[in-house]
Enzyme design. Structure first.
Site, mmCIF file in Angstrom:
data_model
loop_
_atom_site.group_PDB
_atom_site.id
_atom_site.type_symbol
_atom_site.label_atom_id
_atom_site.label_comp_id
_atom_site.label_asym_id
_atom_site.label_seq_id
_atom_site.Cartn_x
_atom_site.Cartn_y
_atom_site.Cartn_z
ATOM 1 C CG ASP A 144 -1.793 -1.234 1.294
ATOM 2 O OD1 ASP A 144 -2.206 -1.727 0.227
ATOM 3 O OD2 ASP A 144 -2.048 -1.725 2.409
ATOM 4 C CG HIS A 172 -2.918 -5.279 3.063
ATOM 5 N ND1 HIS A 172 -2.234 -4.381 2.272
ATOM 6 C CD2 HIS A 172 -2.730 -6.492 2.495
ATOM 7 C CE1 HIS A 172 -1.657 -5.036 1.260
ATOM 8 N NE2 HIS A 172 -1.949 -6.321 1.371
#
Length: 323
Positions: A144, A172
């Site tokens: 990310d 996530h």
């Protein structure tokens, strides 16, 4: 000497690390082939590979310093990370049982999705075995961060996008991923008319890859890079290098500084910048003060999603579904 283990080594996530002296590979299929392939790389690491037969998991894990878990099925078009849960939850649970038995002191890095649930699963398994050390359990959310760095390069103006620090907190998957563009360093501005699209791209970048691969897999090459980056950071910190800070999904109450973040968010598992050291997660850094109103809204949506994901993971271990 550093021994690293990859559980789920046949899935294509991984690359050679010069800091590793011994690399043990484990999977239910194809491990000999992956071992042969990697052993042709001119690195210092001794490569060994194991299948489930002949106590393969035990031999792979014994003496491990770092265990990376990318095991599980990949995401297919139309699949959410949550769809992966039923299969990958059981895989992670069983592998972590092996860690609890054969390498309880190892740093455990969970890549298997959905991370928001698989890390709580790992924690519950380690707790049940009496070997849970919150400082040594990590959910790898680095992809990310890598995406946020890459997608904002046109605004940071940096030739090397990794030189920007773009904090990404929360979880996530989807809306649980919260890029804090107000906290970037060196500072740069995101145009207001580009903000929402950029947030969406960071949150759902995985879907972009799944769609582009047209059913042939999910993010493996970028995940390999991100997994390598975080694993390398863990090893460097374990060897005594100072000042290493990486966002990672941890059990907040067990890490210094984490209780403050847990109180502010209402969740016990959360990805936040963490200072790494010889014992793992040395300090969780709270960067929530001074975030923008837009970011507060993103955080609220994140926490709502995270609570359900975490509860789902804990429940899976405490009340396993019938086989």
């Amino acid at each position: 000497m550093v021994k690293a283990v990859v559980l789920g080594a046949s899935g294509g996530i991984g690359q050679a690390c010069p800091l590793v002296d011994e690399l043990a590979l484990y999977d239910v299929v194809n491990t000999p082939g992956v071992t042969a392939d990697l052993s042709h790389i001119s690195s210092v690491a001794k490569i060994t590979g194991y299948l489930p037969k002949d106590d393969g998991l035990k031999h792979a894990l014994t003496g491990a310093d770092v265990v990376v878990i990318p095991a599980g099925i990949p995401r297919k078009p139309g699949m959410t990370r949550d769809d992966l849960f039923k299969i990958n939850a059981g895989i992670v649970r069983d592998l972590v049982k092996g860690i609890a038995e054969f390498s309880p002191k190892a740093f455990t890095l969970v890549i298997s999705n959905p991370v928001n649930s698989t890390v709580p699963i790992a924690a519950e398994v380690l707790k049940a075995a009496g070997v849970f050390d919150p400082k040594r359990l990590f959910g790898v959310t680095t992809l990310d961060v890598v995406r946020a760095e890459t997608f904002t390069q046109e605004f940071s103006g940096l030739q090397d996008p990794s030189k920007a620090t773009v904090p990404v907190i929360g979880g996530h998957s989807g809306e649980t991923i919260v890029p804090l563009f107000s906290k970037v360093a060196p500072g740069f501005k995101i145009p207001a008319d580009r903000y929402d699209a950029l947030i969406n791209r960071v949150q759902f970048g995985g879907d972009e890859v799944v769609k582009a691969k047209d059913g042939a897999g999910s993010a493996t090459l970028s995940m390999a890079f991100a997994g390598f980056r975080f694993t390398e950071a863990i090893i460097k910190a374990a060897k005594g290098e100072k000042g290493i800070v990486e966002p990672t999904f941890v059990y907040l109450p067990g890490v210094e500084g984490g209780a403050e973040i847990a109180k502010a968010t209402g969740v016990d598992f959360f990805s936040t910048p963490v200072e790494l050291g010889p014992n793992g997660a040395e300090k969780a850094i709270n960067i929530l003060d001074g975030i923008t109103e837009q970011e507060k809204k993103l955080l609220a949506a994140c926490v709502t999603g995270l609570k359900g994901n975490i509860e789902k993971g804990v429940e899976f271990v405490k009340n396993p579904p019938p086989k």
